[in-house]
Scaffold this motif. Structure first.
Motif, mmCIF file in Angstrom:
data_model
loop_
_atom_site.group_PDB
_atom_site.id
_atom_site.type_symbol
_atom_site.label_atom_id
_atom_site.label_comp_id
_atom_site.label_asym_id
_atom_site.label_seq_id
_atom_site.Cartn_x
_atom_site.Cartn_y
_atom_site.Cartn_z
ATOM 1 N N GLN A 180 0.829 -1.206 0.000
ATOM 2 C CA GLN A 180 0.000 0.000 0.000
ATOM 3 C C GLN A 180 0.858 1.249 0.000
ATOM 4 O OE1 GLN A 180 -3.539 0.494 0.125
ATOM 5 N NE2 GLN A 180 -3.335 -1.576 -0.720
ATOM 6 N N TYR A 181 0.427 2.226 -0.789
ATOM 7 C CA TYR A 181 1.136 3.497 -0.864
ATOM 8 C C TYR A 181 1.010 4.266 0.451
ATOM 9 C CZ TYR A 181 1.762 8.441 -2.022
ATOM 10 O OH TYR A 181 2.153 9.756 -2.024
ATOM 11 N N SER A 182 2.138 4.783 0.897
ATOM 12 C CA SER A 182 2.113 5.650 2.070
ATOM 13 C C SER A 182 3.139 6.758 1.872
ATOM 14 C CB SER A 182 2.446 4.849 3.336
ATOM 15 O OG SER A 182 2.848 5.726 4.370
ATOM 16 N N TYR A 183 2.615 7.985 1.704
ATOM 17 C CA TYR A 183 3.525 9.117 1.515
ATOM 18 C C TYR A 183 4.450 9.252 2.723
ATOM 19 C CZ TYR A 183 5.425 13.777 1.359
ATOM 20 O OH TYR A 183 6.300 14.822 1.372
ATOM 21 N N THR A 184 3.889 9.109 3.902
ATOM 22 C CA THR A 184 4.673 9.278 5.126
ATOM 23 C C THR A 184 5.836 8.289 5.166
ATOM 24 O OG1 THR A 184 2.580 9.790 6.165
ATOM 25 C CG2 THR A 184 4.442 9.511 7.632
ATOM 26 N N ALA A 185 5.539 7.041 4.801
ATOM 27 C CA ALA A 185 6.595 6.018 4.834
ATOM 28 C C ALA A 185 7.655 6.295 3.773
ATOM 29 C CB ALA A 185 5.977 4.641 4.623
#
Lengths: 426, 287
Positions: free
Chosen positions: A32-37
């Motif tokens: 899953q895409y996560s900008y924060t990660a």
């Protein structure tokens, strides 16, 4: 060294030879895409040995990311401190964002973003529509493929009209470069691209589709064609410029990355995956090698072994290193590249060309040691593929090579033609 | 065979972070269970000797332990530390950073001395049945040491023929070919065997039996491995079962240009091997 940021592993196309296979579980149910990660990982690697590297948005198809998220990522990359000497902070150096795309999803809003963030857009495209036949949503459907290929060209023109920096990542294969006629069409297309301001890119041989793979002879022929094209038309297509620089010692590390003893377990190129995981070069995804090895310093043995076996005594060893592990003969990463013969022939040819110009050639130099500040270039990076302005119109690349150095009769498919070309001896 | 010298190494990556999260702690426990079993099998009299090596920093603990267990420890040499799968020792005269003590523990002094004499490297004046050669640079009498370590005669003979005589330092391909029912096509062997005898993943800690059986179904090795597995399970049943699970899965081992690779559903690994002109491949299927 290059960092590729992969906001998605999904793609809207199904190109025949892609090393990120659409049917893999990763594509269907990938992380899953996560900008924060992604931001967290990018800052960590940027503050480590990868500080100062080119950062490129990649995929899958990175434009499948929603516009707001894409802008956040571009803003993040653009604002990384590009130079360590404070020039960026002082406003003397502009940030840039590299981006690799199939160019089928580009809208005016994307173009506005590209302008805003000084993007260098590398478009994956294998020639004019009649040759760009292995890419697309369904390469078996000729109508859909033609439509796709025309859309790509239209979007390249749109981006250029808006002043976006565009280069092209062109894969050569039996569909576009196995005959003299196809190669000439491909070169004419490169000349035509210049008219709209696309002056270079990269020409890599397809390595993942045995049926469509070129012979070493054809790859070599295409590379020396490009060499002549660069000289005659002031173009900047690689890998031949990098190969020339390897010969003259201008590259600090042998370039592109495939010639710099890349370790399959800890590739020079580092990827940041949608969930922030730090992985290897996307070429290794095909092997299911997503994570990096925790022991980055240990050798993987390939280069020690190649230097004593298949590549022993090769005069190009120090600037070739056996090539990309993912392109090993028989799909065996431990073996030398299947493009060995093409590289040898091309290096011999380029050496002759350089010597004829009175340029000193030294292929025996020791390869640069890997170090924390290293800047090994990545073959797919859209940054910095231009700026090579030593073209020499009319300097015929054939007819004066000494026998025994390069193969006799080695010549580009066309000679001394200032514009397009329609036929010549091969 | 020609020698291609590459530095001993092993590299390893789990396929996904999820797999790593579950399996890396288990791998550490498996490593602990295997180490325990190596020592414990001597203590219980399942075999007569065990190779016992340690970092000088741990000298007090490592010397006390066999003494308190009623065992004998006899040092043999000081060696440089190597990574990965090394095929020899690198003896040095004095301790320094990066050296370790190599020796033998036994449940009786006579056997410890026999092992010592068969494996000691610096007694140049002694006449040895296995003199120092390219394939046996330390001049060890492997027949004697193998017997003391509990390996059957067929496996010792296999070791002497493949390792010492033919120079196959990593004889996975030969083991596979010797297995009943193995299918050999060109340089590929498809084989099923007793998972307790699977040595393909040993570089990364996944093994039960400590030596190279002559095949993946050697009946003496099977009996020996069963004893080992029982000891492992007593120590850490979950780790022992996890180890067996890893060894039971289908996997492909191959060697090209003196580099081995193992493609396992859970991980991808590579280590130094030895040079042979052709690539060889073992495709392992669970029975």
């Amino acid at each position: 060294m290059t960092i590729i940021v992969v906001p998605t592993e999904k793609c809207n196309l199904s190109c025949s030879y892609c090393f990120e296979k659409p049917e893999t579980i990763r594509q269907q149910n990938g992380p899953q895409y996560s900008y924060t990660a992604i931001e967290k990982s990018l800052r960590i690697v940027w503050n480590g040995p990868y500080g100062g590297s080119d950062v490129t948005l990649h995929g899958g198809e990175c434009l499948l990311t929603s516009l707001p998220e894409l802008e956040k990522l571009m803003n993040l990359i653009y604002n990384l401190p590009w130079k360590k000497d404070g020039a960026f902070e002082a406003g003397k150096v502009k940030g840039t964002v590299g981006l690799v795309t199939n160019a089928t999803l580009i809208t005016d809003r994307h173009i506005a973003l590209f302008k805003k963030y000084n993007a260098y857009v590398a478009v994956s495209c294998d020639g004019p529509p009649e040759l760009n036949v292995l890419r697309g949503p369904d390469p078996k459907d000729s109508v859909a493929t033609r439509k796709y290929a025309e859309l790509v060209m239209e979007n390249i023109r749109k981006m250029r009209a808006a002043g976006v920096n565009v280069s092209v990542m062109c894969i050569i294969h039996k569909g576009n470069a196995d005959t003299k006629e196809k190669r000439q069409k491909l070169m004419q297309w490169m000349i035509d691209l210049k008219k709209i301001g696309v002056t270079g890119g990269r020409v890599n041989p397809a390595s993942t589709s045995p049926d469509m793979q070129l012979s070493n002879r054809d790859v070599h022929q295409m590379w020396i064609n490009i060499h002549a094209l660069n000289k005659q038309h002031g173009l900047h297509w690689n890998p031949v410029i990098e190969m020339e620089r390897n010969l003259t010692g201008e590259n600090r590390h042998p370039a592109p990355c495939v010639n710099d003893r890349c370790d399959l377990f800890n590739t020079h190129t580092l990827s940041i995956l949608p969930d922030g995981q730090v992985g290897c070069c996307d070429r290794t995804f095909d092997r299911g090698l997503y994570p990096r090895c925790s022991d980055g310093k240990a050798s993987s043995g390939r280069y020690e072994a190649l230097g004593q076996t298949e590549c022993r005594g090769c005069e190009w060893w120090s600037i070739c290193g056996g090539g990309c592990p993912q392109e090993g003969i028989g799909d065996d990463w431990r073996r030398k590249t299947r493009w060995c013969e093409a590289m040898k022939l091309t290096y011999s040819y380029l050496r002759t060309q350089l010597r004829n110009k009175g340029v000193e050639v030294n292929a025996q130099r020791a390869p640069a040691k890997e170090d924390a500040e290293g800047d090994s270039p990545h073959g797919d990076a859209p940054h910095g593929d231009s700026d090579h302005g030593d073209s020499y119109h009319g300097d015929a690349p054939h007819g004066d090579s000494p026998h025994g150095d390069s193969l006799h009769g080695d010549s580009p498919d066309f000679l001394n033609k200032p514009t397009g070309y329609t036929g010549d001896e091969e | 065979m020609s020698r291609v010298e590459i530095k001993a190494f092993s590299k390893f990556v789990w396929r996904t972070p999820e797999i790593e999260k579950k399996w890396e702690p288990l791998r550490r426990r498996i490593y602990g269970a295997v180490s325990h079993t190596e020592y414990e099998t001597v203590k219980r009299g399942i075999r007569r000797c065990d190779v016992y090596d340690f970092n000088p920093d741990n000298i007090m603990y490592r010397l006390k332990k066999p003494a308190l267990d009623g065992l004998v420890f006899l040092p043999i040499l000081i060696s440089e530390i190597y990574g990965g799968y090394a095929h020899r020792h690198y003896p040095v005269k004095k301790f320094k950073d990066g050296t370790f003590i190599y020796g033998v523990v036994s449940n009786n002094l006579d056997d410890a001395i026999k092992f010592h004499d068969a494996g000691v490297i610096d007694l140049k004046e002694r006449i040895r049945p296995w003199p120092e050669t390219e394939m046996n640079p330390n001049g060890i009498d492997h027949n004697v040491t193998g017997a003391l370590l509990g390996y059957s005669a067929c496996d010792r003979r296999f070791f002497q023929n493949t390792w010492l005589r033919d120079g196959c330092l990593d004889p996975m391909y030969e083991m596979a070919k010797n297995t009943v029912g193995a299918e050999v096509k060109g340089n590929t062997v498809k084989v099923s065997g007793y998972p307790h005898l699977n040595r393909l993943a040993r570089y990364w800690g996944f093994n039960i039996i400590p030596h190279f059986p002559h095949s993946f179904d050697c009946k003496y090795a099977k009996e020996y491995a069963d004893q080992w597995f029982s000891v492992m399970r007593e120590y850490d049943a979950e780790a022992a079962d996890a180890c067996l699970e890893v060894l039971s899965q289908p996997m492909v081992w191959s060697m090209t240009n003196a580099v081995t690779t193992l493609e396992h559903p859970l991980f991808f690994g590579s280590a130094n091997g030895y040079y042979r002109p052709e690539s060889v491949r073992v495709e392992w299927f669970p029975k």
